[in-house]
Motif scaffolding. Structure first.
Motif, PDB file in Angstrom:
ATOM      1  N   LEU A   1      -1.924   9.790  -2.740  1.00 59.32           N
ATOM      2  CA  LEU A   1      -2.616   9.081  -3.817  1.00 59.32           C
ATOM      3  C   LEU A   1      -3.865   9.835  -4.240  1.00 59.32           C
ATOM      4  O   LEU A   1      -4.151   9.978  -5.422  1.00 59.32           O
ATOM      5  N   GLU A   2      -4.592  10.305  -3.232  1.00 56.86           N
ATOM      6  CA  GLU A   2      -5.837  11.030  -3.525  1.00 56.86           C
ATOM      7  C   GLU A   2      -5.535  12.271  -4.339  1.00 56.86           C
ATOM      8  O   GLU A   2      -6.249  12.618  -5.266  1.00 56.86           O
ATOM      9  N   ARG A   3      -4.477  12.912  -3.955  1.00 57.20           N
ATOM     10  CA  ARG A   3      -4.181  14.192  -4.590  1.00 57.20           C
ATOM     11  C   ARG A   3      -3.591  14.024  -5.977  1.00 57.20           C
ATOM     12  O   ARG A   3      -3.994  14.691  -6.919  1.00 57.20           O
ATOM     13  N   GLU A   4      -2.617  13.148  -6.069  1.00 57.04           N
ATOM     14  CA  GLU A   4      -1.834  13.140  -7.308  1.00 57.04           C
ATOM     15  C   GLU A   4      -1.996  11.889  -8.153  1.00 57.04           C
ATOM     16  O   GLU A   4      -1.382  11.796  -9.211  1.00 57.04           O
ATOM     17  N   GLY A   5      -2.773  10.980  -7.673  1.00 55.54           N
ATOM     18  CA  GLY A   5      -2.874   9.750  -8.425  1.00 55.54           C
ATOM     19  C   GLY A   5      -1.577   8.975  -8.325  1.00 55.54           C
ATOM     20  O   GLY A   5      -0.804   9.153  -7.390  1.00 55.54           O
ATOM     21  N   LEU A   6      -1.349   8.137  -9.304  1.00 57.73           N
ATOM     22  CA  LEU A   6      -0.143   7.307  -9.216  1.00 57.73           C
ATOM     23  C   LEU A   6       0.487   7.191 -10.595  1.00 57.73           C
ATOM     24  O   LEU A   6      -0.170   6.855 -11.573  1.00 57.73           O
TER      25      LEU A   6
ATOM     26  N   ARG B   1      -4.230   9.046 -14.953  1.00 56.83           N
ATOM     27  CA  ARG B   1      -3.092   9.047 -14.042  1.00 56.83           C
ATOM     28  C   ARG B   1      -3.538   9.457 -12.641  1.00 56.83           C
ATOM     29  O   ARG B   1      -3.137   8.893 -11.638  1.00 56.83           O
ATOM     30  N   LEU B   2      -4.421  10.436 -12.618  1.00 59.26           N
ATOM     31  CA  LEU B   2      -4.895  10.914 -11.318  1.00 59.26           C
ATOM     32  C   LEU B   2      -5.751   9.875 -10.611  1.00 59.26           C
ATOM     33  O   LEU B   2      -5.707   9.751  -9.388  1.00 59.26           O
TER      34      LEU B   2
END
Lengths: 546, 918
Positions: free
Chosen positions: A430-435, B799-800
């Motif tokens: 989640l931290e890296r790529e978001g959602l 989005r991130l």
């Protein structure tokens, strides 16, 4: 005996009419001289003579001629036809028109001659329906005559309903230009008498099937008329108001509800087979569950119509929904992929539609079951949440409490509001790529949209809606769910107008807060040397000064 | 105990020693001799008898039929046991009741059907303890006392008019001791009449003292002279005459004072103005050089007047206090920034929908009302999330407030001195703007608050007045044809009449003059007048907006700012005017707004804080905007232009609070789709698309230059040439693009930003796609691409930064327990009802029942008593009758007997006579 009293009532009403006409004639006499008076006197004389002896029966011909010339002299025609009506009712009551075998040839000739004249009179009456002024009186005369004929024309003891005449009346009624006439008819006769309604259905059906081409106006009138007949009797025992005493037989169709319904159904089907305009279709659909479907002994016959409407999309399918629901509920209609279809109804326009609250009432019923799969419910929730991003406040106000109710009913769907990442890997990802929202908005099947894996960011966004009440309502999904359920009726039926009205109608008691800083500029732009930024409006709009 | 009742009685009597074997004479004598024990003995005897009686009357006491319960359980001494066992003494109670009835009911019965009577109210009449002598003395003293109270009636020195001035609880408000030193401070000459609290008591007392002394002196003088001694009568007459004279003099003086005071009252407004003119030291400092300039410029008379005013002001200002310490620049700045920070914080609180302390109640009430309408399940003002949100903002905005510094000031007044000097009256509104910015520095340095600003006007008005009076054309116009004086317009019609001859661009000057002329400080009615005037002004702004011309906008701006400044003093009036406008607009033309409406909506947006969670004016205005944006299906280009204006406006409304406006997105996207040359092939999003009217889609406008929209574009029914149409379309697209960009920047923090702006990105891409781009000017395409890339970048960011929702980290709710609660010291007689109300109700019911029973019992007993009494009376009467009857019968019988005897005797005598006669 109710029939007798009815008869009296009709007669008195006719008398009253005559009285009125007499008054009118009097008035006219004053203005137009002795013309009308003479005519009246003449008619009265002719009538009296006929009553006196059979010798004067030829006077009937004179009167019929008078009645037939209604285009030239309406008053005279009316007076004549009234006189004729009285004459024929008397003759019928006396049995002068009944064919008997044991009478002399001469008398038989008289009888058949009289019968021919009666037919002439009927023709004259029917043609009078076309005149707007006379139609109402004509209707009363025709109905009185109808009754007399039914009772006395045939030899038998029991009354026979003169269908030939009645269907002519109905045809004339449908083609008549007088709008009021039909209203009067449905009010005075159709709503009151079960047999009249029965034969009306029959006559309409016959009319629609006989005529090759039914023009638009008549179709509309038929439609209106059928729509107005909405009080479906509960059982055969309820059928007790008859205009003309029905045969004593228990099995007679007039005494059976199913026969009534059958007639109605056939009339409706005949109308629908002619094809309906879009507006009419909407009207039919609106009235479907309340006044049309109950008439049908075999509502299955409506299935095709409803399914077609439902599949056609747009507001028509919204309206068809209630009819389809009626069939599903009452007739066990198996509608395959009902929920898929329902889901597809949730398009961009639904929240802006006029039928929004109607739809929501139904939607609430459809999704009321707690046995629905949570995945499906989640799809509906998510889709509506998406729509809410572009919805008017009055729609959002309904949606959110409805969500609340669904969340209460389907606890599995509450993951859409509260989803804590469980593993560390998940968190890191989640931290890296978001959602990315896992919801598939274009998926048609509500079971496959993956909405249950998604979250309701949309509603959280609406918590900062510009309208304070909407924002507050949107906040209920992040409060504790202490309330059992919201009553949706409180939230339906709002609009911009009503919201504004609610705000404006409050009296200003407390001094409103005023911006403490008076802005330097509102419309004008700041000069080039000044540091301050222009307001959005000033920078995007040309107010003439630069 | 065995034996019959009688035996037992005997036994107990014997036990007590009341009866016994007969005593011998010796013993008796001995007992008699024992004198002192005699009384005691008798007492003992009666006591013993009473106890025996009690013991032997089984109905004397009410006891538990089966004896006391559970003897073991009590810890009371055994002696009390007997007392405890007795639950009531019915005999005694009955006797008491009987007695009471005899005293009340019987008396009433006897009095029945009897009327009249005298009640003696004389003092001590019913008191048997007083002797006749005492009564008389007491009555006499009372009478004397009563008469004595009016003794002051004949006091000559007493002022016959009621005490002047106000009192509090009977005491005068101005105490003598306080008044004296206060008066000493004043210069008597400057204040010929002062603020005399007429005929103060102290003075009166002093006068009286003097007079008495004078009289005594005179008397002494006269005494000293060898002439004949005056009689006492003469002396008193003299004194009386003198005191009357003095009294007359005082009255005359008082009348004079009154006249003077009335005169002063008339000039009160002026004086008051002077009183309030006092300025704070810093502004004085500022004015220093200015003053000197004025001295140089003005003539001597004006200077003198000025001086006089100053002196008077100083003298009259009885609240003269040491002024506040002059503050340093830093301190002032700090204070100002603190004030702004406070205001900013208040704004943030309102934005989050939190109520002020004083508003709390009202808000609660409202919440309740709303709750009842909407289900009452949530507390709208307690989201932690919101707090975080707000705090973040607070940090961010604090420096801005300080930066903004002292811009708070209004700059309409600056040209007032121009009016006053009467020389440089070139007041072009454009000039005014320039001057305003020039003077801003000075103004802001003055750092005065609203009151100061108000005073400014006042002073000007004051000093202006003499100028007007002196001038020959008192009602003259200045060079621009604007009169100096106006009636204060109360309605819009009046306003139109007043402003008839004035050019629109000069209106601000007129408005300013009206505001100065009718400043609330000048007359008590002015407040109301100005309130009405501000309402009329709001209407006038809409009126002007409807007939707008491009060069009017500076005027409209200035008027709006005037309204804003008026709204500070008349918030309710201005708010009502705006709301009335919105209401009229919504009822008559919700979907066809005029330029006037647009101007009014804009003015609302600047006058009131649009960031508030709820605001009486802004919320309806915002709804009206959203209604247009959401419901209007644009028919012509003017509708699109109007909508575009409203989109900008709504976005500007939400600049600060960043609230989401769905209708804005709908309108913008729909407009883009409608104006594009080609219809998008697939659906771009969930916004409703209206098929545009014919000729709306853009076509071949690639050569057009981009311009900005203006208000004349919003007016329908205009015939445009194809070029103009093209340019308008390009302008709309360009503006909408800018709006979308601004919106994206405003809302990029919102949680569903991605879903909201994805359609926008698609729409922009659709416009820049080949078939569409060919019909658009390249500059616009570039702008579109730029915006699209900005949005795409923001979308990527959104989005991130997106996380799953975690809304329900609430403390879990406790499950209700239904475990019975145990009472440690349970008392079966007590009711343990947890429902307090029900318990109280039960208590009341029980009491009512008890009272009712008691009352019934009493009534029954009363009835029995009455019956008994009646019976007794009847019996008495009957007995008396019987007695009388018997007496009469006996009497008659006696007479009869007598007569019979007499007869017998007579008969016998006759017989005898006859016998003898024979």
């Amino acid at each position: 005996m109710p029939a007798a009293t009815e008869e009296v009532a009709v007669k008195t009403s006719v008398k009253r009419k005559r009285q009125e006409n007499g008054d009118q004639l009097k008035k006219r006499r004053k203005s137009a001289g002795s013309d009308g008076e003479e005519l009246q006197a003449k008619i009265e004389k002719l009538e009296a003579e006929i009553q006196e002896s059979k010798k004067h029966y030829n006077n009937i011909v004179t009167l019929i001629e008078l009645a037939q010339k209604h285009n030239d002299d309406a008053k005279a025609a009316l007076a004549g036809s009234e006189a004729l009506c009285r004459i024929f009712i008397r003759l019928l009551a006396a049995g002068n028109l009944v064919k008997r075998k044991d009478v002399s040839e001469k008398e038989a000739t008289v009888t058949s001659w009289l019968r021919d004249r009666l037919a002439d009179y009927r023709g004259a009456l029917l043609s009078m329906f076309r005149s707007e002024n006379l139609a109402l009186n004509t209707l009363m005369l025709a109905m009185a005559l109808l009754k007399a004929e039914a009772q006395h024309l045939s030899d038998s003891e029991e009354a026979v309903f003169p269908r030939y005449f009645f269907s002519d009346i109905i045809a004339a009624l449908l083609e008549s230009p007088a709008e009021q006439l039909r209203e009067h008819f449905s009010e005075k006769f159709i709503d009151k008498y079960d047999d009249i309604r029965f034969y009306t259905f029959e006559a309409i059906k016959a009319y629609l099937t006989d005529h090759e081409h039914v023009d638009e106006g008549v179709r509309d009138t038929v439609f209106e008329m059928l729509l107005s007949m909405e009080d479906v009797p509960e059982s055969s025992e309820d059928l007790e108001n008859f205009y003309i005493e029905p045969p004593q037989k228990k099995k007679h169709p007039l005494r059976s509800l199913s026969q009534h319904k059958k007639q109605a159904q056939e009339a409706w089907l005949a109308l629908m087979q002619l094809g309906l305009s879009k507006e009419q279709r909407k009207k039919v659909l609106e009235a479907m569950a309340t006044s049309i479907a109950p008439w049908f002994t075999k509502p299955e016959l409506l299935m095709d119509f409803l399914t077609d409407c439902y599949n056609s999309g747009g507001s028509i399918s919204l309206l068809a929904l209630s009819g389809v629901f009626y069939l599903i509920q009452e007739r066990n209609l198996d509608y395959p992929e009902f929920y898929t279809k329902l889901y597809s109804l949730l398009d961009a326009d639904i929240l802006h539609s006029k039928y929004r609250s109607r739809f929501f009432r139904l939607l609430d019923t459809f999704l009321a079951s707690s046995h629905l799969p949570a995945v499906l419910v989640a799809s509906f929730i998510k889709r509506l949440a998406r729509l809410a991003l572009n919805a008017p406040p009055s729609a959002i106000v309904v949606i959110v409490p409805w969500f609340y109710n669904l969340f209460k009913k389907h606890p599995l769907t509450t993951f859409m509001m509260h989803r804590v990442p469980r593993t560390k890997e998940e968190k890191d990802l989640l931290e890296r790529e978001g959602l990315e929202d896992p919801f598939l908005p274009d998926e048609k099947d509500p079971m496959e949209t993956r909405a249950i894996d998604s979250c309701l960011w949309e509603i959280v966004q609406l918590q900062s809606h510009y309208h304070p009440n909407v924002a507050t309502i949107a906040k209920i999904i992040s409060e504790q769910f202490t309330k059992q359920a919201y009553n949706l009726e409180d939230f339906l039926d709002h609009s911009y107008g009503s919201l504004l009205e609610a705000e404006i109608s409050k009296e200003v008691k407390k001094p409103p807060v005023v911006e403490y800083m008076i802005p330097k500029r509102i419309f004008t732009k700041a000069g080039p040397g000044v540091e301050e930024k222009d307001s959005l409006l000033a920078s995007l709009w040309d107010f003439g000064s630069s | 105990m065995a034996g019959s009742q009688l035996k037992r009685l005997k036994a107990s009597l014997r036990e007590q020693g009341l009866i016994g074997p007969q005593q011998s004479k010796k013993q008796k004598r001995k007992n008699a001799q024992d004198q002192k024990g005699k009384n005691d003995k008798r007492l003992q005897r009666t006591e013993a008898l009473a106890s025996i009686r009690e013991q032997f009357n089984p109905f004397q006491f009410k006891t538990n039929a089966r004896g006391p319960k559970f003897e073991v359980t009590t810890n009371k001494p055994v002696g009390d046991m007997a007392a405890m066992a007795i639950k009531g003494r019915p005999g005694l109670a009955r006797a008491v009741g009987e007695e009471r009835r005899r005293q009340t009911l019987l008396v009433e019965m006897q009095r029945r059907n009897k009327v009249g009577g005298l009640i003696d109210r004389r003092f001590g009449e019913d008191d048997p303890n007083m002797s006749l002598e005492e009564k008389m003395i007491e009555r006499y003293t009372r009478e004397q006392q009563r008469n004595h109270k009016k003794s002051a009636v004949f006091d000559l020195e007493e002022d016959d008019e009621p005490m002047g001035g106000l009192t509090h609880m009977g005491k005068p408000l101005f105490d003598d001791d306080e008044e004296e030193p206060a008066r000493d401070d004043f210069d008597e000459e400057d204040l010929p009449s002062g603020d005399e609290s007429d005929s103060s008591r102290a003075e009166r007392r002093r006068l009286k003292r003097q007079r008495l002394a004078g009289a005594a002196e005179e008397q002494e003088e006269e005494d000293g002279q060898p002439e004949r001694k005056k009689t006492k009568k003469e002396i008193y007459e003299e004194i009386i005459a003198k005191s009357k004279l003095h009294k007359y003099e005082r009255q005359a003086a008082k009348e004079e004072d009154n006249e003077l005071r009335e005169e002063l009252d008339k000039t009160m407004p002026e004086l008051q103005a002077l009183l309030f003119q006092r300025e704070k030291p810093p502004s004085n400092d500022q004015k220093g050089p200015l003053d000197s300039i004025v001295i140089a410029g003005k003539d001597k008379a004006a200077l003198d007047k000025d001086y006089d005013i100053r002196v008077k002001q100083l003298a009259a200002d009885k609240r003269a206090q040491p002024a506040e310490r002059t503050k340093t620049e830093e301190e002032k700045a700090e204070e100002e920034s603190r004030r702004l920070k406070e205001l900013e914080e208040k704004r943030l609180r309102r934005m989050r929908g939190e109520a002020d302390e004083e508003e709390e109640d009202e808000e609660e009430e409202k919440a309740e009302k709303k709750g009842s309408a909407e289900g009452q399940a949530y507390d709208p003002f307690s989201t932690e999330e919101n707090d975080e949100f707000g705090l973040g903002k607070g940090v961010k905005y604090r420096p801005t407030a300080t930066e903004l510094g002292f811009d708070d000031e209004d700059d309409f007044l600056i040209d007032d001195d121009l009016v006053a000097s009467g020389s440089e009256l070139e007041l072009d509104s454009d000039d005014m703007g320039g001057e305003a910015s020039e003077d801003e520095d000075a103004e802001s340095e003055a750092g005065s608050d609203d009151d100061e600003f108000v005073k400014g006007i006042l002073t000007e008005a004051e000093s202006k007045d003499p100028v007007f009076q002196a001038a020959e054309n008192a009602k003259g116009d200045d060079e621009n044809g604007i009169p100096y004086t106006f009636p204060c317009p109360q309605t819009h019609e009046q306003l139109l009449k007043v402003f008839e001859g004035i050019e629109v661009t000069k209106l601000p000057v007129a408005v300013q003059r009206i505001r100065a002329l009718y400043h609330p400080k000048l007359d008590s009615k002015n407040k109301e007048r100005l309130g009405q005037f501000s309402q009329a002004l709001v209407q006038h702004v809409a009126y002007l907006g409807d007939r707008f011309e491009p060069h009017w906008f500076p005027t409209l701006e200035s008027l709006s700012r005037h309204i804003h400044s008026l709204a500070k003093s008349f918030p309710i009036e201005v708010a009502k005017a705006y709301r009335a406008h919105i209401q009229e607009m919504e009822q008559q033309r919700p979907l066809s707004l005029t330029v006037g409406d647009l101007v009014v909506l804009t003015a609302i947006g600047t006058t009131f804080p649009t960031s508030d969670h709820f605001h009486q004016v802004v919320t309806p205005a915002m709804l009206a905007i959203a209604r247009y944006l959401g419901q209007k299906i644009p028919q012509g280009l003017s509708d699109y232009a109007t909508g575009t204006y409203l989109s900008i406006l709504s976005l500007q409304y939400q600049q600060f609070s960043k609230r989401y406006v769905p209708e804005l997105m709908n309108f913008c996207l729909n407009t883009l789709c409608s104006l594009a040359h080609e219809k998008p092939r697939e659906k771009l999003g969930f916004f409703p698309v209206h098929e545009p009217a014919a000729g709306i889609r853009i076509k071949g406008a690639s050569k057009t230059t981009i311009r900005q929209l203006n208000c004349s574009d919003c007016q329908p029914n205009q015939s445009l040439s194809p070029e103009e149409e093209g340019s308008l379309k390009v302008a709309i697209i360009s503006t909408i693009t800018a709006v979308l960009k601004a919106a994206a920047e405003t809302w990029h923090k919102l949680p569903a930003f991605y879903e909201t702006f994805q359609p926008a990105l698609l729409a922009l891409q659709h416009l820049t796609s080949k078939p569409n781009a060919a019909h658009l000017p390249p500059a616009l395409t570039a702008k579109l691409t730029d915006t699209a890339s900005t949005i795409a970048r923001l979308l990527q960011l959104a989005r991130l930064s997106r996380r799953p929702l975690e809304l329900h980290h609430h403390r879990p709710l406790a499950i209700r327990t239904y475990v019975p609660k145990f009472e440690d010291s349970f008392d079966p007689d007590k009711h343990y009802d947890p429902d307090r109300e029900r318990a109280e109700l039960a208590k009341l019911k029980a009491e009512h029942k008890r009272e009712r029973k008691g009352a019934l019992r009493e009534l029954r007993k009363d009835a029995a008593f009455i019956r008994r009494e009646n019976l007794r009376i009847k019996k008495e009467r009957d007995a008396a009758y019987e007695k009388k009857y018997k007496r009469l019968v006996a009497e008659i019988q006696g007479q009869e007997g007598q007569a019979a005897n007499e007869y017998a005797r007579e008969k016998a005598a006759r017989k005898r006579k006859a016998a003898r006669g024979r």
